[in-house]
Design a protein around this motif. Structure first.
Motif, mmCIF file in Angstrom:
data_model
loop_
_atom_site.group_PDB
_atom_site.id
_atom_site.type_symbol
_atom_site.label_atom_id
_atom_site.label_comp_id
_atom_site.label_asym_id
_atom_site.label_seq_id
_atom_site.Cartn_x
_atom_site.Cartn_y
_atom_site.Cartn_z
ATOM 1 N N ARG A 89 -167.524 12.127 33.120
ATOM 2 C CA ARG A 89 -167.051 10.929 32.445
ATOM 3 C C ARG A 89 -166.325 10.060 33.465
ATOM 4 N NH1 ARG A 89 -163.924 12.517 27.159
ATOM 5 N NH2 ARG A 89 -164.380 10.354 26.707
ATOM 6 N N ARG A 130 -163.426 7.748 34.977
ATOM 7 C CA ARG A 130 -161.971 7.736 34.868
ATOM 8 C C ARG A 130 -161.558 6.520 34.055
ATOM 9 N NH1 ARG A 130 -159.018 8.172 40.374
ATOM 10 N NH2 ARG A 130 -157.296 8.288 38.921
ATOM 11 N N PRO A 131 -160.501 6.663 33.265
ATOM 12 C CA PRO A 131 -160.075 5.513 32.468
ATOM 13 C C PRO A 131 -159.515 4.405 33.348
ATOM 14 C CG PRO A 131 -158.537 7.329 32.225
ATOM 15 C CD PRO A 131 -159.691 7.844 33.013
#
Length: 101
Positions: free
Chosen positions: A72, A74-75
């Motif tokens: 996923r 990274r924010p």
């Protein structure tokens, strides 16, 4: 809609699942799943015929390969304006106090 849900009668179905064990560089066996467009067959004889064809042929043709990313992203970090908006909205404190923490 309610009667449609109440009158629903589930049908039995069959599916063919093909999994091959392949060894990677380290020698570990990894399962390789093969999917097809028709996930379910509602005719048992038709499913059996397709299964027999697969067993007898022992060779298949791969038409496409789809790889899904496993990781996923990274924010994205909040900038100070977005952070102060979220602090005042969600935590019910002043923006100055939120930035001081």
């Amino acid at each position: 809609q309610f009667l449609k849900v109440q009158r629903f009668v589930p049908e039995t179905f069959w599916r063919i699942k093909v999994v091959v064990q392949k060894a990677d560089v380290a020698g570990n066996l990894l399962p390789v799943d093969f999917n097809w467009d028709r996930h379910r067959l509602f005719d048992r004889f038709c499913c059996f015929v397709l299964y027999e064809m697969c067993v007898q042929a022992q060779v298949g043709v791969v038409t496409s390969v789809k790889v899904k990313p496993k990781s996923r992203w990274r924010p994205v970090p909040l900038n100070t304006i977005e952070f102060s908006k979220l602090v005042t909205l969600k935590l019910r404190m002043s923006a100055q106090h939120g930035l001081g923490i």
